[in-house]
Design a protein around this motif. Structure first.
Motif, short mmCIF file in Angstrom:
data_model
loop_
_atom_site.label_atom_id
_atom_site.label_comp_id
_atom_site.label_asym_id
_atom_site.label_seq_id
_atom_site.Cartn_x
_atom_site.Cartn_y
_atom_site.Cartn_z
N TYR A 21 0.85 -1.34 -0.01
CA TYR A 21 0.10 0.04 -0.13
C TYR A 21 0.97 1.22 0.04
O TYR A 21 0.51 2.35 0.03
N GLU A 22 1.88 1.38 0.08
CA GLU A 22 2.98 2.32 -0.17
C GLU A 22 3.06 2.74 -1.51
O GLU A 22 3.70 4.05 -1.80
N LEU A 23 2.73 1.90 -2.39
CA LEU A 23 2.62 2.30 -3.69
C LEU A 23 1.31 2.53 -4.23
O LEU A 23 0.32 1.52 -4.41
N SER A 24 0.72 3.73 -4.52
CA SER A 24 -0.44 4.16 -4.82
C SER A 24 -0.56 5.24 -5.51
O SER A 24 0.42 6.02 -5.34
N TYR A 25 -1.60 5.71 -6.17
CA TYR A 25 -1.85 6.98 -6.75
C TYR A 25 -1.96 8.11 -5.74
O TYR A 25 -1.78 9.11 -5.95
N GLU A 26 -2.28 7.64 -4.37
CA GLU A 26 -2.40 8.71 -3.23
C GLU A 26 -0.85 8.97 -2.88
O GLU A 26 -0.63 9.94 -2.27
N LYS A 27 -0.14 7.84 -2.92
CA LYS A 27 1.24 8.11 -2.42
C LYS A 27 2.21 7.63 -3.87
O LYS A 27 2.87 6.51 -3.76
N PRO A 28 2.24 8.47 -4.97
CA PRO A 28 2.77 8.04 -5.89
C PRO A 28 4.25 7.82 -6.06
O PRO A 28 4.87 8.29 -5.24
N ALA A 54 6.55 13.44 -8.02
CA ALA A 54 6.12 12.00 -8.21
C ALA A 54 5.03 11.76 -8.67
O ALA A 54 4.83 10.93 -9.87
N GLY A 55 4.06 12.74 -8.50
CA GLY A 55 2.40 12.53 -9.03
C GLY A 55 2.53 12.84 -10.58
O GLY A 55 2.04 11.98 -11.40
N GLN A 56 3.35 13.88 -11.02
CA GLN A 56 3.61 13.94 -12.32
C GLN A 56 4.40 12.98 -13.23
O GLN A 56 4.08 12.54 -14.36
N LYS A 78 5.94 7.09 -35.00
CA LYS A 78 4.30 7.45 -35.13
C LYS A 78 3.83 7.69 -33.83
O LYS A 78 3.14 8.68 -33.80
N GLU A 79 3.71 6.68 -33.00
CA GLU A 79 2.92 6.65 -31.89
C GLU A 79 3.32 7.65 -30.72
O GLU A 79 2.46 8.10 -30.04
N LEU A 80 4.75 7.71 -30.66
CA LEU A 80 5.29 8.68 -29.80
C LEU A 80 5.76 10.21 -30.22
O LEU A 80 6.34 11.07 -29.48
N SER A 81 4.99 10.54 -31.21
CA SER A 81 5.38 11.69 -32.01
C SER A 81 4.91 13.00 -30.97
O SER A 81 5.43 14.18 -31.30
N SER A 82 4.15 12.57 -30.17
CA SER A 82 3.57 14.08 -29.41
C SER A 82 3.82 13.54 -27.84
O SER A 82 3.41 14.37 -26.88
N ALA A 83 4.79 12.60 -27.52
CA ALA A 83 5.20 12.50 -26.06
C ALA A 83 6.15 13.21 -25.87
O ALA A 83 7.13 13.55 -26.55
N TYR A 84 5.97 13.95 -24.47
CA TYR A 84 7.07 14.58 -24.02
C TYR A 84 7.03 14.87 -22.34
O TYR A 84 5.94 14.54 -21.85
N TYR A 85 8.04 15.04 -21.76
CA TYR A 85 8.04 15.06 -20.56
C TYR A 85 9.35 15.98 -20.10
O TYR A 85 10.50 15.72 -20.36
N ARG A 86 9.02 17.17 -19.38
CA ARG A 86 9.99 17.99 -18.72
C ARG A 86 11.10 18.24 -19.74
O ARG A 86 11.11 19.10 -20.89
N PHE A 87 12.38 17.94 -19.70
CA PHE A 87 13.53 18.30 -20.52
C PHE A 87 13.23 17.28 -21.82
O PHE A 87 14.26 17.47 -22.73
N GLN A 88 12.54 16.38 -21.88
CA GLN A 88 12.58 15.31 -22.99
C GLN A 88 11.34 15.56 -23.90
O GLN A 88 10.15 15.73 -23.83
N LYS A 89 11.97 15.93 -25.24
CA LYS A 89 10.90 16.08 -26.14
C LYS A 89 10.53 14.92 -26.98
O LYS A 89 11.08 13.99 -26.61
N SER A 90 9.39 14.79 -27.78
CA SER A 90 9.00 13.75 -28.42
C SER A 90 10.31 12.94 -28.98
O SER A 90 10.37 11.67 -29.03
#
Length: 251
Positions: A21-28, A54-56, A78-90
C-alpha cells in the motif's frame, strides 16, 4: 540522538514501509507503474523518467504504451510523436524506446550490466558498460536525451549521484514487498544508495552523512554508513528514508 537509536528507528521504518500500500496513486512512486509489468526494460524507462514531482512522473508513465517496445521503429516514431516530459521532447522519448528495443535484440539489460560488474563486483563499472552499449545501439545527441540516459564521467568521485539508475538497480536486485528482484547475477551487498534530495537532506538531519556536496562521494559515504548496519543489504534503508523526507516526518 545516538546512531544506535537512529538505526533502531530506521529499522522499524523499513519494516513498516515494506508494504504494497506504500505504492498507490495517493502516494505516487514510479515503482507503482514498473510493478505492474515486472519487466526490466519497462522498469528502466520508469526509472529514467523519475525526476521531478512524483505525481507528474506517474501521470506521464501512465500515458506510455510499453507494447511499442515490440513494434517496428516506424510505429514507435508515429505513436510517440507527441510524447514529452519536462526536458525530453518527443524525439528523446522515441530515441529511448528505439534504443531499448534494439538492446532487447542484443540481450538482457541484466547481462549488459553484469558484463561490466563481474570483473570487480563494482556497480559503477556495470553502469558505465550499460551506458556505452545503450549509446551505441542508437545514436541520438540532444540535451534532453543525455540528461535522460546519462553519460560516463571523467572522474567518478566528482560525478553526480546517478540516482535514477541506482534506484532501478535497487528494484531489479532486491526482492521484498516493494522491490521486484527480477535479476539474479548482481549481489545486493554491492548496490549503492539512490541518493536524491529527500534522502540527502534526511541523511544530514539524522547525522548519517557528513559530505555537503550532492555527488557520488556522498553516495558512497552514505552507503558505507548503512553497510555498518547491514553489510549484506545496505540499500534496504533507501525507500523508508526517502518517504520520511518526502512526507517531512520527524523521527
Amino acid at each position: 540522538m545516538s546512531l544506535q537509536t537512529i538505526q533502531k528507528l530506521l529499522d522499524k521504518e523499513v519494516q513498516n514501509r515494506n508494504k504494497l500500500y506504500e505504492l498507490s496513486y495517493e502516494k505516487p512512486d514510479p515503482l507503482l507503474v514498473a510493478s505492474k509489468y515486472k519487466d526490466e526494460t519497462i522498469a528502466l524507462i520508469c526509472a529514467l523518467f523519475a525526476y521531478g514531482n512524483a505525481g507528474q512522473i506517474v501521470k506521464f508513465l501512465d500515458t506510455l504504451d510499453f507494447s511499442l517496445l515490440e513494434s517496428s521503429e516506424k510505429k514507435i516514431k508515429k505513436e510517440l510523436s507527441s510524447a514529452y516530459y519536462r526536458f525530453q521532447k518527443s524525439e528523446d522519448v522515441i530515441a529511448l524506446f528505439i534504443a531499448l528495443k534494439r538492446l532487447k535484440e542484443i540481450g538482457s539489460i541484466e547481462d549488459i550490466f553484469y558484463e561490466g560488474y563481474k570483473k570487480e563486483q563494482n556497480i559503477l563499472d556495470g553502469l558505465w558498460n550499460f551506458i556505452t552499449v545503450l549509446k551505441k545501439s542508437y545514436s541520438h545527441q540532444t540535451y534532453g536525451y543525455r540528461f535522460l540516459t546519462g553519460t560516463i564521467p571523467k572522474k567518478v568521485e566528482n560525478s553526480g549521484t546517478y540516482k535514477r539508475y541506482m534506484m532501478f538497480l535497487r528494484w531489479m536486485v532486491r526482492k521484498d514487498s516493494l522491490d521486484m528482484g527480477l535479476w539474479s547475477k548482481i549481489d545486493k551487498k554491492d548496490l549503492l544508495m539512490p541518493l536524491d534530495t529527500h534522502t540527502f537532506k534526511m541523511s544530514h538531519k539524522l547525522g548519517l552523512l557528513k559530505r555537503k556536496s550532492y555527488d557520488m562521494k556522498a553516495v558512497i559515504e552514505l552507503t558505507e554508513t548503512f553497510k555498518k548496519w547491514d553489510k549484506e543489504d545496505p540499500i534496504k534503508y533507501d525507500f523508508a528514508l526517502y518517504r520520511l523526507g518526502q512526507e517531512k516526518i520527524e523521527i
